[in-house]
Design a protein around this motif. Structure first.
Motif, PDB file in Angstrom:
ATOM      1  N   GLU A  66       4.015   8.992 -21.691  1.00 21.69           N
ATOM      2  CA  GLU A  66       3.833   7.802 -20.859  1.00 21.69           C
ATOM      3  C   GLU A  66       5.173   7.147 -20.551  1.00 21.69           C
ATOM      4  OE1 GLU A  66       1.774   5.486 -18.455  1.00 21.69           O
ATOM      5  OE2 GLU A  66       0.760   6.975 -19.733  1.00 21.69           O
ATOM      6  N   GLY A  67       5.410   6.866 -19.256  1.00 26.00           N
ATOM      7  CA  GLY A  67       6.626   6.174 -18.848  1.00 26.00           C
ATOM      8  C   GLY A  67       7.881   7.026 -18.866  1.00 26.00           C
ATOM      9  N   VAL A  68       7.720   8.329 -19.071  1.00 23.09           N
ATOM     10  CA  VAL A  68       8.871   9.238 -19.186  1.00 23.09           C
ATOM     11  C   VAL A  68       9.119   9.953 -17.865  1.00 23.09           C
ATOM     12  CG1 VAL A  68       9.620  11.415 -20.274  1.00 23.09           C
ATOM     13  CG2 VAL A  68       8.714   9.556 -21.679  1.00 23.09           C
ATOM     14  N   GLY A  69      10.397  10.121 -17.534  1.00 25.77           N
ATOM     15  CA  GLY A  69      10.785  10.846 -16.333  1.00 25.77           C
ATOM     16  C   GLY A  69      10.892  12.339 -16.581  1.00 25.77           C
ATOM     17  N   HIS A  70      12.048  12.909 -16.245  1.00 29.35           N
ATOM     18  CA  HIS A  70      12.224  14.368 -16.271  1.00 29.35           C
ATOM     19  C   HIS A  70      12.950  14.852 -17.529  1.00 29.35           C
ATOM     20  CE1 HIS A  70      12.036  18.225 -14.233  1.00 29.35           C
ATOM     21  NE2 HIS A  70      13.340  18.401 -14.343  1.00 29.35           N
ATOM     22  N   LEU A  71      13.407  13.927 -18.363  1.00 34.99           N
ATOM     23  CA  LEU A  71      14.218  14.318 -19.529  1.00 34.99           C
ATOM     24  C   LEU A  71      13.605  13.785 -20.820  1.00 34.99           C
ATOM     25  CD1 LEU A  71      17.811  13.703 -18.060  1.00 34.99           C
ATOM     26  CD2 LEU A  71      16.578  15.882 -18.209  1.00 34.99           C
ATOM     27  N   GLY A  72      12.408  14.249 -21.119  1.00 34.00           N
ATOM     28  CA  GLY A  72      11.708  13.785 -22.313  1.00 34.00           C
ATOM     29  C   GLY A  72      12.482  13.982 -23.596  1.00 34.00           C
TER      30      GLY A  72
ATOM     31  N   GLU B 293      14.517  10.888 -23.461  1.00 36.79           N
ATOM     32  CA  GLU B 293      13.778   9.634 -23.343  1.00 36.79           C
ATOM     33  C   GLU B 293      12.840   9.376 -24.521  1.00 36.79           C
ATOM     34  OE1 GLU B 293      12.211   9.097 -19.219  1.00 36.79           O
ATOM     35  OE2 GLU B 293      13.219  11.003 -18.871  1.00 36.79           O
ATOM     36  N   GLN B 294      12.239  10.450 -25.028  1.00 40.02           N
ATOM     37  CA  GLN B 294      11.351  10.330 -26.199  1.00 40.02           C
ATOM     38  C   GLN B 294      11.603  11.512 -27.126  1.00 40.02           C
ATOM     39  OE1 GLN B 294       7.166   9.499 -25.842  1.00 40.02           O
ATOM     40  NE2 GLN B 294       7.459   7.849 -24.381  1.00 40.02           N
ATOM     41  N   LYS B 295      12.825  11.545 -27.667  1.00 42.64           N
ATOM     42  CA  LYS B 295      13.263  12.702 -28.447  1.00 42.64           C
ATOM     43  C   LYS B 295      12.342  12.994 -29.628  1.00 42.64           C
ATOM     44  CE  LYS B 295      17.689  13.168 -29.438  1.00 42.64           C
ATOM     45  NZ  LYS B 295      18.992  12.973 -30.139  1.00 42.64           N
ATOM     46  N   SER B 296      12.014  11.981 -30.419  1.00 50.50           N
ATOM     47  CA  SER B 296      11.202  12.203 -31.626  1.00 50.50           C
ATOM     48  C   SER B 296       9.833  12.766 -31.274  1.00 50.50           C
ATOM     49  CB  SER B 296      11.037  10.896 -32.408  1.00 50.50           C
ATOM     50  OG  SER B 296      12.290  10.437 -32.861  1.00 50.50           O
ATOM     51  N   ALA B 297       9.207  12.202 -30.254  1.00 46.04           N
ATOM     52  CA  ALA B 297       7.886  12.687 -29.847  1.00 46.04           C
ATOM     53  C   ALA B 297       7.956  14.137 -29.385  1.00 46.04           C
ATOM     54  CB  ALA B 297       7.322  11.804 -28.733  1.00 46.04           C
ATOM     55  N   CYS B 298       8.993  14.470 -28.631  1.00 47.98           N
ATOM     56  CA  CYS B 298       9.142  15.845 -28.140  1.00 47.98           C
ATOM     57  C   CYS B 298       9.375  16.823 -29.280  1.00 47.98           C
ATOM     58  CB  CYS B 298      10.278  15.924 -27.116  1.00 47.98           C
ATOM     59  SG  CYS B 298       9.892  15.126 -25.543  1.00 47.98           S
TER      60      CYS B 298
ATOM     61  N   PRO C 208      21.408  10.906 -13.157  1.00 46.84           N
ATOM     62  CA  PRO C 208      20.804   9.617 -13.538  1.00 46.84           C
ATOM     63  C   PRO C 208      19.391   9.394 -13.025  1.00 46.84           C
ATOM     64  CG  PRO C 208      23.113   9.310 -12.965  1.00 46.84           C
ATOM     65  CD  PRO C 208      22.770  10.720 -12.587  1.00 46.84           C
ATOM     66  N   PRO C 209      19.055   9.751 -11.769  1.00 44.85           N
ATOM     67  CA  PRO C 209      17.689   9.500 -11.295  1.00 44.85           C
ATOM     68  C   PRO C 209      16.605  10.332 -11.997  1.00 44.85           C
ATOM     69  CG  PRO C 209      19.191   9.754  -9.441  1.00 44.85           C
ATOM     70  CD  PRO C 209      19.930  10.195 -10.656  1.00 44.85           C
ATOM     71  N   LEU C 210      16.998  11.288 -12.831  1.00 49.91           N
ATOM     72  CA  LEU C 210      16.004  12.050 -13.587  1.00 49.91           C
ATOM     73  C   LEU C 210      15.317  11.165 -14.628  1.00 49.91           C
ATOM     74  CD1 LEU C 210      17.988  15.389 -14.158  1.00 49.91           C
ATOM     75  CD2 LEU C 210      16.252  14.913 -12.407  1.00 49.91           C
ATOM     76  N   ILE C 211      15.967  10.042 -14.958  1.00 50.87           N
ATOM     77  CA  ILE C 211      15.417   9.080 -15.920  1.00 50.87           C
ATOM     78  C   ILE C 211      14.969   7.832 -15.141  1.00 50.87           C
ATOM     79  CG2 ILE C 211      16.095   7.502 -17.797  1.00 50.87           C
ATOM     80  CD1 ILE C 211      17.825   9.755 -18.915  1.00 50.87           C
ATOM     81  N   PRO C 212      13.802   7.269 -15.472  1.00 56.47           N
ATOM     82  CA  PRO C 212      13.350   6.062 -14.765  1.00 56.47           C
ATOM     83  C   PRO C 212      14.395   4.952 -14.796  1.00 56.47           C
ATOM     84  CG  PRO C 212      11.580   6.941 -16.123  1.00 56.47           C
ATOM     85  CD  PRO C 212      12.810   7.734 -16.469  1.00 56.47           C
ATOM     86  N   GLU C 213      14.493   4.246 -13.689  1.00 58.68           N
ATOM     87  CA  GLU C 213      15.580   3.273 -13.498  1.00 58.68           C
ATOM     88  C   GLU C 213      15.648   2.229 -14.609  1.00 58.68           C
ATOM     89  OE1 GLU C 213      17.476   0.613  -9.850  1.00 58.68           O
ATOM     90  OE2 GLU C 213      15.474   1.477  -9.646  1.00 58.68           O
ATOM     91  N   HIS C 214      14.493   1.775 -15.096  1.00 58.09           N
ATOM     92  CA  HIS C 214      14.497   0.690 -16.077  1.00 58.09           C
ATOM     93  C   HIS C 214      15.034   1.110 -17.446  1.00 58.09           C
ATOM     94  CE1 HIS C 214      10.661   2.646 -17.133  1.00 58.09           C
ATOM     95  NE2 HIS C 214      10.789   2.080 -18.319  1.00 58.09           N
ATOM     96  N   ARG C 215      15.263   2.417 -17.651  1.00 60.83           N
ATOM     97  CA  ARG C 215      15.781   2.871 -18.941  1.00 60.83           C
ATOM     98  C   ARG C 215      17.209   3.416 -18.855  1.00 60.83           C
ATOM     99  NH1 ARG C 215      12.532   6.179 -22.956  1.00 60.83           N
ATOM    100  NH2 ARG C 215      14.047   5.087 -24.275  1.00 60.83           N
ATOM    101  N   ARG C 216      17.789   3.400 -17.664  1.00 61.77           N
ATOM    102  CA  ARG C 216      19.111   4.023 -17.498  1.00 61.77           C
ATOM    103  C   ARG C 216      20.209   3.276 -18.244  1.00 61.77           C
ATOM    104  NH1 ARG C 216      18.445   5.174 -11.059  1.00 61.77           N
ATOM    105  NH2 ARG C 216      16.476   6.313 -11.309  1.00 61.77           N
ATOM    106  N   GLU C 217      20.141   1.958 -18.256  1.00 62.72           N
ATOM    107  CA  GLU C 217      21.179   1.192 -18.968  1.00 62.72           C
ATOM    108  C   GLU C 217      21.106   1.469 -20.470  1.00 62.72           C
ATOM    109  OE1 GLU C 217      22.710  -3.443 -19.514  1.00 62.72           O
ATOM    110  OE2 GLU C 217      21.169  -2.965 -18.034  1.00 62.72           O
ATOM    111  N   GLU C 218      19.906   1.466 -21.005  1.00 59.48           N
ATOM    112  CA  GLU C 218      19.686   1.726 -22.429  1.00 59.48           C
ATOM    113  C   GLU C 218      20.160   3.128 -22.836  1.00 59.48           C
ATOM    114  OE1 GLU C 218      15.744   2.920 -25.047  1.00 59.48           O
ATOM    115  OE2 GLU C 218      15.508   1.970 -23.091  1.00 59.48           O
ATOM    116  N   LEU C 219      19.967   4.088 -21.944  1.00 58.66           N
ATOM    117  CA  LEU C 219      20.281   5.491 -22.253  1.00 58.66           C
ATOM    118  C   LEU C 219      21.584   5.948 -21.592  1.00 58.66           C
ATOM    119  CD1 LEU C 219      16.662   6.931 -21.810  1.00 58.66           C
ATOM    120  CD2 LEU C 219      17.880   6.614 -23.977  1.00 58.66           C
ATOM    121  N   GLN C 220      22.476   5.008 -21.276  1.00 59.62           N
ATOM    122  CA  GLN C 220      23.693   5.346 -20.534  1.00 59.62           C
ATOM    123  C   GLN C 220      24.555   6.383 -21.252  1.00 59.62           C
ATOM    124  OE1 GLN C 220      24.393   4.181 -17.271  1.00 59.62           O
ATOM    125  NE2 GLN C 220      25.717   5.963 -17.490  1.00 59.62           N
TER     126      GLN C 220
END
Length: 256
Positions: free
Chosen positions: A229-235, A238-243, A145-157
């Motif tokens: 921008e704003g992405v942690g370790h799991l792009g 977190e930003q699948k389309s951009a990746c 879980p900490p690989l993703i920024p805290e403010h997005r963990r609920e959204e990406l649970q």
């Protein structure tokens, strides 16, 4: 030599996607789907991860690279584009040092060519102690879980739960092996610099595992550099389309 478990999709120019620490080949499924309309996309389980048995003993990424080169030969994978996430990037660089111009292009996805600093070495040693004491399940449940920024963990649970489920397919021996191998790996920035082919780096500005300052230091070395921008370790989560767009564009350009 044990056989490498992998899946592949599509045909044409080979693109090998190498997963990271606490990951398996399955993490690439969506990206492989998107790339497979143009490329032969091949996603292996590293030894000791998923369904590939660990029969290595030296705790060295060079040892992993030799096994992967033999696997490539057995699968008639020639002149591949290789992209690695995190640990997979370290393995990619070990392959680059081993195979050089036999690779068409390389990509580092939340990864680095620098060796671990003193702080990171200490963290690796604590990880080994924790793994030996508590085992795989407890470790990965706290690690992912900490690989993703805290403010997005609920959204990406849901995605985090999937990543934890995949991480639990790692073996204890495999996780300890790679923790030691990452801790002891050498600096390969000169290996990356001297490679004449296309070189990609994807970095996250909020990445706690690979600091953005370290990623930015690679800018003069790579041909294609992207910051999320704003992405942690799991792009890729977190930003699948951009990746997907970045990876597709890089592979198309590298294939020329």
């Amino acid at each position: 030599m044990s056989s490498i478990n992998f899946f592949e999709k599509g045909s044409g120019q080979p693109v090998i996607l190498i997963h990271g620490f606490c990951e398996v080949s399955q993490m690439w499924e969506d990206i492989a789907d998107e790339l497979s309309d143009q490329f032969r996309v091949i996603c292996p389980d590293l030894p000791g991860c998923g369904k590939t048995v660990l029969n290595l003993s030296q705790n060295k990424l060079e040892e992993v690279a030799v096994q992967l080169e033999e696997w490539m030969e057995s699968q008639n994978i020639q002149n591949p584009i290789i992209i690695g996430h995190s640990l997979g990037g370290y393995v990619t660089l070990a392959l680059l040092e081993l195979m050089g111009s036999k690779l068409k292009a390389v990509g580092l996805f939340h990864s680095t060519a620098f060796a671990d600093d003193e702080e990171k070495v200490g963290m690796r040693n604590r990880t080994i102690t924790f793994l030996k004491k508590h085992g795989v399940d407890t470790f990965v449940t706290s690690f992912v879980p900490p690989l993703i920024p805290e403010h997005r963990r609920e959204e990406l649970q849901s995605e985090i739960n999937d990543a934890i489920h995949q991480a639990k397919q790692s073996t204890l021996e495999g996780l300890i092996y790679y923790t030691k191998a990452m801790r002891d790996r050498k600096d390969r920035i000169e290996v990356l610099k001297s490679f004449a082919g296309p070189k990609l780096m994807i970095a996250g500005t909020e990445d706690g595992a690979v600091k953005i300052q370290a990623s930015r230091a690679h800018k003069p070395t790579v041909s294609d550099y992207f910051e999320l921008e704003g992405v942690g370790h799991l792009g890729m989560i977190e930003q699948k389309s951009a990746c997907i767009e970045i990876l597709k564009g890089f592979c198309e350009k590298a294939n020329g």
